[in-house]
Design an enzyme around this catalytic site. Sequence first.
Site, PDB file in Angstrom:
ATOM      1  N   ASP A  81     -67.691  -5.842   6.171  1.00  8.01           N
ATOM      2  CA  ASP A  81     -67.523  -5.137   7.004  1.00  8.01           C
ATOM      3  C   ASP A  81     -67.779  -5.327   8.456  1.00  8.01           C
ATOM      4  O   ASP A  81     -68.907  -4.298   9.195  1.00  8.01           O
ATOM      5  CB  ASP A  81     -68.154  -3.923   6.015  1.00  8.01           C
ATOM      6  N   HIS A 114     -63.292  -3.884   4.648  1.00  7.39           N
ATOM      7  CA  HIS A 114     -62.796  -3.764   5.551  1.00  7.39           C
ATOM      8  C   HIS A 114     -62.625  -5.402   6.805  1.00  7.39           C
ATOM      9  O   HIS A 114     -61.081  -5.190   7.445  1.00  7.39           O
ATOM     10  CB  HIS A 114     -63.614  -2.760   6.625  1.00  7.39           C
ATOM     11  N   HIS A 237     -72.244  -2.189   1.518  1.00 11.53           N
ATOM     12  CA  HIS A 237     -70.917  -0.839   1.063  1.00 11.53           C
ATOM     13  C   HIS A 237     -70.811   0.363   1.281  1.00 11.53           C
ATOM     14  O   HIS A 237     -69.807   1.913   1.532  1.00 11.53           O
ATOM     15  CB  HIS A 237     -70.235  -1.771  -0.105  1.00 11.53           C
TER      16      HIS A 237
END
Length: 305
Positions: A81, A114, A237
């Site tokens: 991410d 992502h 996360h």
Amino acid sequence: MAPLDLDKYVEIARLCKYLPENDLKRLCDYVCDLLLEESNVQPVSTPVTVCGDIHGQFYDLCELFRTGGQVPDTNYIFMGDFVDRGYYSLETFTYLLALKAKWPDRITLLRGNHESRQITQVYGFYDECQTKYGNANAWRYCTKVFDMLTVAALIDEQILCVHGGLSPDIKTLDQIRTIERNQEIPHKGAFCDLVWSDPEDVDTWAISPRGAGWLFGAKVTNEFVHINNLKLICRAHQLVHEGYKFMFDEKLVTVWSAPNYCYRCGNIASIMVFKDVNTREPKLFRAVPDSERVIPPRTTTPYFL
């Protein structure tokens, strides 16, 4: 073709600037070749510092490095991410790629949920590339790197790092090692679960409100840790206001590395320093004050104004 000037790329990226399109392509291709050599469960030795989500918060990534030490002085694992939501996804990812290219053994980049074509088209990275380059080529080069990113790291064979969590389809580390990772993250199954699942106070497995991955409980975690001779699972996360959170008899820790997430959550961030598998120290850091960051305009100013 001239060899890559990796020092130049690192210097440009460190200033929160992005590379000319052709240089970015060359950097992405170079890093793809490096990642091709990495295992789905990439072995890493202590001492190492483990980091959670960054989400395009470039100036806070710089603060992370001030807190934990610069590459290559400190050995890092980033649990995915890197992009979306923050203002500087492109510069953040470019910086991490340049560091990876220059010091491949000192920085391990894992894939988060992502790092996906579908998600980045919704949460900002695609639009940011379009705005900054005037086309989607840069985004395409970066998504090729996404596909090559490894899904887990194993510290001294005893601490597993993964972006999201566990999967009902995975009992052993060897089952992670056999995943075909060079693809867009699937909508369900083992690969999907590793980047989407969350720990929760549930019996075993429960449906995730995210619409992907699972909620998994202490029993599942303890079994997985026991079968695979692990001491700890590190994951990211989920926003943690205190920066990090241990669960399940300290068999699992969530590490969150984006302070004042989305520039409004007010949370502290952390990184987890492992001197060895038994010696860990969280380091906390706050967001860089607004006076030290450049807030980009909401939209780009038309050229002719």
